[in-house]
Design a protein around this motif. Structure first.
Motif, mmCIF file in Angstrom:
data_model
loop_
_atom_site.group_PDB
_atom_site.id
_atom_site.type_symbol
_atom_site.label_atom_id
_atom_site.label_comp_id
_atom_site.label_asym_id
_atom_site.label_seq_id
_atom_site.Cartn_x
_atom_site.Cartn_y
_atom_site.Cartn_z
ATOM 1 N N THR A 120 81.020 13.775 -16.744
ATOM 2 C CA THR A 120 80.043 14.921 -16.340
ATOM 3 C C THR A 120 79.597 14.389 -14.809
ATOM 4 O O THR A 120 79.005 13.044 -14.791
ATOM 5 C CB THR A 120 79.042 15.135 -17.344
ATOM 6 N N LEU A 121 79.461 15.185 -13.732
ATOM 7 C CA LEU A 121 78.713 14.933 -12.538
ATOM 8 C C LEU A 121 77.926 16.070 -12.460
ATOM 9 O O LEU A 121 78.159 17.302 -12.344
ATOM 10 C CB LEU A 121 79.965 14.974 -11.413
ATOM 11 N N LEU A 122 76.356 15.691 -12.470
ATOM 12 C CA LEU A 122 75.535 16.603 -12.035
ATOM 13 C C LEU A 122 74.972 16.764 -10.680
ATOM 14 O O LEU A 122 74.962 15.707 -10.009
ATOM 15 C CB LEU A 122 74.427 16.302 -12.963
ATOM 16 N N ARG A 123 74.837 17.997 -10.009
ATOM 17 C CA ARG A 123 74.259 17.977 -8.846
ATOM 18 C C ARG A 123 73.269 19.277 -8.816
ATOM 19 O O ARG A 123 73.589 20.492 -9.162
ATOM 20 C CB ARG A 123 75.528 18.642 -7.648
ATOM 21 N N ASN A 124 72.073 18.866 -8.395
ATOM 22 C CA ASN A 124 71.117 19.823 -8.653
ATOM 23 C C ASN A 124 70.314 19.652 -7.221
ATOM 24 O O ASN A 124 70.196 18.825 -6.520
ATOM 25 C CB ASN A 124 70.227 19.469 -9.787
ATOM 26 N N PRO A 125 69.371 20.715 -7.026
ATOM 27 C CA PRO A 125 68.388 20.633 -5.764
ATOM 28 C C PRO A 125 67.650 19.445 -6.232
ATOM 29 O O PRO A 125 67.316 18.734 -7.269
ATOM 30 C CB PRO A 125 67.373 22.024 -5.917
ATOM 31 N N ARG A 126 67.009 18.845 -4.980
ATOM 32 C CA ARG A 126 66.194 17.788 -4.948
ATOM 33 C C ARG A 126 65.122 17.951 -5.938
ATOM 34 O O ARG A 126 64.480 16.913 -6.449
ATOM 35 C CB ARG A 126 65.847 17.409 -3.585
ATOM 36 N N TRP A 127 64.458 18.877 -6.051
ATOM 37 C CA TRP A 127 63.434 19.011 -6.921
ATOM 38 C C TRP A 127 63.493 18.901 -8.295
ATOM 39 O O TRP A 127 62.901 18.536 -8.897
ATOM 40 C CB TRP A 127 62.548 20.304 -6.799
ATOM 41 N N VAL A 128 64.828 19.429 -8.926
ATOM 42 C CA VAL A 128 65.423 19.174 -10.110
ATOM 43 C C VAL A 128 65.834 17.658 -10.312
ATOM 44 O O VAL A 128 65.888 17.173 -11.265
ATOM 45 C CB VAL A 128 66.299 20.055 -10.316
ATOM 46 N N GLU A 129 66.245 17.173 -9.320
ATOM 47 C CA GLU A 129 66.855 15.874 -9.513
ATOM 48 C C GLU A 129 65.821 14.730 -9.994
ATOM 49 O O GLU A 129 66.224 13.638 -10.344
ATOM 50 C CB GLU A 129 67.538 15.297 -7.863
ATOM 51 N N ILE A 130 64.698 14.916 -9.793
ATOM 52 C CA ILE A 130 63.528 14.066 -10.169
ATOM 53 C C ILE A 130 63.465 13.822 -11.831
ATOM 54 O O ILE A 130 62.942 12.855 -12.063
ATOM 55 C CB ILE A 130 62.181 14.458 -9.793
ATOM 56 N N LEU A 131 64.380 14.758 -12.533
ATOM 57 C CA LEU A 131 64.433 14.451 -13.916
ATOM 58 C C LEU A 131 65.543 13.575 -14.210
ATOM 59 O O LEU A 131 65.353 13.055 -15.119
ATOM 60 C CB LEU A 131 64.686 15.763 -14.667
ATOM 61 N N SER A 132 66.442 13.281 -13.472
ATOM 62 C CA SER A 132 67.390 12.220 -13.763
ATOM 63 C C SER A 132 67.243 10.925 -14.353
ATOM 64 O O SER A 132 67.858 10.308 -15.148
ATOM 65 C CB SER A 132 68.502 12.022 -12.499
ATOM 66 N N PRO A 133 66.095 10.273 -13.719
ATOM 67 C CA PRO A 133 65.735 9.087 -14.252
ATOM 68 C C PRO A 133 65.301 9.227 -15.975
ATOM 69 O O PRO A 133 65.749 8.041 -16.670
ATOM 70 C CB PRO A 133 64.382 8.573 -13.575
ATOM 71 N N LEU A 134 64.655 10.282 -16.420
ATOM 72 C CA LEU A 134 64.563 10.398 -17.663
ATOM 73 C C LEU A 134 65.754 10.440 -18.486
ATOM 74 O O LEU A 134 65.821 9.880 -19.687
ATOM 75 C CB LEU A 134 63.664 11.582 -17.743
ATOM 76 N N PHE A 135 66.973 11.185 -18.037
ATOM 77 C CA PHE A 135 68.104 11.226 -18.876
ATOM 78 C C PHE A 135 68.547 9.923 -18.938
ATOM 79 O O PHE A 135 69.153 9.585 -19.852
ATOM 80 C CB PHE A 135 68.984 12.092 -17.986
ATOM 81 N N LYS A 136 68.475 9.095 -17.844
ATOM 82 C CA LYS A 136 69.073 7.701 -17.960
ATOM 83 C C LYS A 136 68.284 6.860 -18.829
ATOM 84 O O LYS A 136 68.857 5.893 -19.601
ATOM 85 C CB LYS A 136 68.900 7.136 -16.644
ATOM 86 N N ILE A 137 67.120 6.877 -18.877
ATOM 87 C CA ILE A 137 66.069 6.274 -20.059
ATOM 88 C C ILE A 137 66.413 6.617 -21.493
ATOM 89 O O ILE A 137 66.731 5.742 -22.276
ATOM 90 C CB ILE A 137 64.593 6.693 -19.538
ATOM 91 N N LEU A 138 66.610 8.055 -21.649
ATOM 92 C CA LEU A 138 67.061 8.341 -22.867
ATOM 93 C C LEU A 138 68.273 8.255 -23.241
ATOM 94 O O LEU A 138 68.830 8.300 -24.377
ATOM 95 C CB LEU A 138 66.807 9.752 -22.973
ATOM 96 N N GLU A 139 69.335 7.774 -22.216
ATOM 97 C CA GLU A 139 70.761 7.582 -22.269
ATOM 98 C C GLU A 139 71.435 9.084 -23.141
ATOM 99 O O GLU A 139 72.037 8.963 -23.933
ATOM 100 C CB GLU A 139 71.018 6.641 -23.143
ATOM 101 N N ILE A 140 70.866 10.178 -22.478
ATOM 102 C CA ILE A 140 71.569 11.342 -22.786
ATOM 103 C C ILE A 140 72.553 12.046 -21.496
ATOM 104 O O ILE A 140 72.122 11.891 -20.608
ATOM 105 C CB ILE A 140 70.764 12.266 -23.459
ATOM 106 N N PHE A 141 73.495 12.685 -21.934
ATOM 107 C CA PHE A 141 74.241 13.398 -20.734
ATOM 108 C C PHE A 141 74.963 14.556 -21.265
ATOM 109 O O PHE A 141 75.519 14.264 -22.583
ATOM 110 C CB PHE A 141 75.191 12.552 -20.121
ATOM 111 N N PRO A 142 75.139 15.757 -20.598
ATOM 112 C CA PRO A 142 75.626 16.728 -20.987
ATOM 113 C C PRO A 142 77.211 16.741 -21.181
ATOM 114 O O PRO A 142 77.529 16.037 -20.145
ATOM 115 C CB PRO A 142 75.278 18.128 -20.382
ATOM 116 N N GLY A 143 78.189 17.225 -21.943
ATOM 117 C CA GLY A 143 79.436 17.106 -21.969
ATOM 118 C C GLY A 143 80.123 18.081 -20.881
ATOM 119 O O GLY A 143 79.290 19.087 -20.251
ATOM 120 N N TYR A 144 80.974 18.099 -20.407
ATOM 121 C CA TYR A 144 81.608 18.442 -19.255
ATOM 122 C C TYR A 144 81.739 20.087 -19.679
ATOM 123 O O TYR A 144 81.612 20.841 -18.615
ATOM 124 C CB TYR A 144 83.161 18.082 -18.959
#
Length: 583
Positions: free
Chosen positions: A276-300
């Motif tokens: 899965t590759l996520l691409r979002n507007p910059r204002w939404v991208e600020i959430l990506s570190p939280l996903f990495k900390i929680l080690e969660i990712f949506p399926g393709y």
């Protein structure tokens, strides 16, 4: 947004496979999927080296000397020295702890030479060490010589001397190997040796950045070797598979033509394990570190809820923290950490996420008139929205927020299913959710149930019964609708009600703040000592709240997005990130 992917198979002659992987690494857009499980001695040796490097880095991370970017001669010898030094220190600490225990035992007996006691045994004079109740000493046999050494809490440490073998029914202490003074000298010696070895490690910690770079290089080498070992083979041909973003296909094909590779590009099949590759507007991208900390990712094949996650997490943070003073502290801490450690933290977006969440807490705190608690400000500051001080209003708002949040999930699914008739089942669940909202207000808040609610439920039941699995055989379709309704009806009510946790945790935060404020006010600042204690109470109480606040957000605010909202969207977070091969 989840970026569409294409499945790619690349075929080359066996002699060109190393060159293929080198060039794919430089291109850096192909996520590799192994054709066969990579294995072999070379991979195992690299893994062992990486594990040792991780151990050495973990050891040196305990020391805080300023790091220097120096090259290490033989890094394998270096990490072996680091690991051996740590083992020596651990062994010495264990021996030191035993010595401290021994000293604590024999401190009450005073200093004596164990060798002399041994010599007396050779002359048939036995010396035993007993702890005997004071009232029992006079009852000992008359042929024993008893020397009282020290007394404590009705017990006496005694030397019992005899010419025969004795066994008394009291705690006995075995003769130590060293005297008390020797134990203390040995303790000082081991302590000094530990300090010396720690200084060695502290000096070696300057090279930690070099070790991290070596580890990173080894991980890349391991990835490279695994790609080679994971390639498929057919006669004199080798081939590999992987995935690339749809918008990179043209670039990849142009590169492949120049290199003379055979390439097959196709759409992924449902059973394929697509990254899965996520691409979002910059204002939404600020959430990506939280996903990495929680080690969660949506399926393709799942949905990207990043935008809604961010919007509602901000709302939940504001309600759960609920204090403008705490929000300001978080904002200030974020600013100071960014200023001091911005060069060390690669993910700069984490700071903007924290700024947003802190601002949310400040806004909610100002709306409810909460700044480091509520009670102490009641005569000075009035809430902008007074109803936010009313428990029933806030509880109702939490139910409303839950209904809105979960309705978004079903409306999203409704849009995705259009123009299929089965899309109407999602509208049915929206009606059920709002019926449950009014039901929750009646059962928990004591409101009257509006008359139109029965029509909301009726519409929901009809849509679910007839459109869960629309087909020509209406009876079969209704059967599946009934099953769907029975399985999920109660869950919809509990999911709406579960949003009351926002009110409960937010109220607890304010209650703790007010409790510590009351304790401090009761003590007052009449004198130096009372002022000092009052200040400590305020500091400790509000610090506790500041620590517990983010934890409550992780437990409750994140949960409402990852469980309740995600379950209604059918998201299971079973994905893994797109990681192209890079050299």
């Amino acid at each position: 947004m989840i970026v569409p992917m294409k499945k790619v198979t690349v075929v080359v002659q066996d002699k060109d496979k190393i060159d293929l992987i080198e060039k794919l690494g430089k291109l850096g857009i192909l996520h590799i999927e192994h054709v066969q499980a990579p294995s072999g001695r070379e991979i195992n040796l690299i893994k062992e080296d990486i594990e040792k490097l991780e151990e050495a880095v973990d050891i040196l991370s305990l020391f805080s000397l300023e790091k220097e970017r120096k090259e290490i001669g033989d890094w394998k010898v270096f990490i072996r020295q680091v690991i051996e030094l740590k083992k020596k220190i651990d062994c010495l600490r264990e021996e030191l702890n035993k010595l401290k225990e021994e000293i604590a035992v024999w401190e009450d007996w005073g200093n004596f030479e164990p060798k002399l006691i041994k010599e007396l045994e050779g002359k048939n004079i036995l010396v035993k060490f007993y702890r005997i109740p004071l009232r029992e000493i006079k009852k000992l046999p008359s042929d024993l010589v008893v020397k009282e050494i020290s007394k404590k809490k009705g017990m006496c440490n005694c030397l019992v001397i005899a010419r025969r073998e004795i066994k008394l029914p009291y705690p006995e202490f075995s003769l130590p190997i060293l005297s008390l003074e020797e134990m203390k000298r040995e303790k000082e010696k081991k302590g000094s040796l530990i300090l010396s070895l720690e200084n060695e490690l502290r000096e070696k910690s300057k090279f930690i950045d070099s070790l991290k770079k070596i580890k990173l290089d080894l991980e890349r080498e391991k990835e490279f070797v695994e790609v080679v070992k994971g390639m498929g083979e057919e006669e004199n041909l080798s081939y590999l598979r992987g995935y690339i973003p749809e918008d990179k296909v043209e670039e990849f094909l142009n590169f492949a033509r120049k290199e003379g590779w055979g390439v097959l590009v196709e759409d992924p099949k449902p059973e394929d394990n697509v990254p899965t590759l996520l691409r979002n507007p910059r204002w939404v991208e600020i959430l990506s570190p939280l996903f990495k900390i929680l080690e969660i990712f949506p399926g393709y094949q799942e949905l990207d809820i990043s935008m809604w996650f961010l919007i509602f997490l901000s709302l939940f943070f504001g309600i759960l923290i609920g204090d403008a003073g705490y929000g300001f502290i978080y904002l200030l801490l974020t600013f100071l950490i960014k200023k001091k450690w911005k060069d060390r933290i690669k993910e700069k977006s984490i700071f903007y996420l924290l700024y947003l969440l802190s601002t949310s807490a400040i806004i909610w705190g100002l709306l409810s008139g909460t700044i480091f608690g509520q009670e102490w400000l009641s005569n000075f500051i009035k809430p902008i929205i007074p109803s936010l001080r009313d428990d029933k209003t806030v509880q109702g708002f939490c139910f409303f927020l839950g209904a809105i949040h979960l309705s978004i999930a079903h409306l999203w699914k409704f849009i995705l299913k259009l123009p299929s008739l089965s899309s109407l089942v999602e509208l049915g669940w929206v009606f059920i959710l709002w019926g449950m909202y009014f039901l929750a207000r009646m059962l928990i808040l004591g409101d009257l149930l509006p008359g139109f609610v029965k029509f909301i439920f009726l519409l929901g039941f009809v849509f679910i019964l007839f459109f869960t699995h629309p087909q020509k055989n209406i009876i079969k379709g209704i059967g599946k609708g009934i099953s769907n309704l029975l399985l999920n009806l109660v869950n919809n009510f509990t999911d709406v009600v579960s949003y009351i946790r926002l009110f409960a945790v937010g109220l607890a935060t304010i209650a703790i703040a007010d409790s510590f404020n009351r304790m401090a006010i009761d003590l007052g600042y009449q004198g130096f000592f009372s002022g000092l204690i009052t200040s400590l109470i305020l500091l400790l109480g509000h610090t506790l709240n500041l620590i517990l606040g983010p934890m409550s957000v992780l437990v409750h605010g994140v949960r409402l997005n990852l469980l309740e909202f995600s379950n209604h969207l059918g998201i299971k977070w079973i994905g893994f990130p797109y990681k192209p091969l890079k050299r």
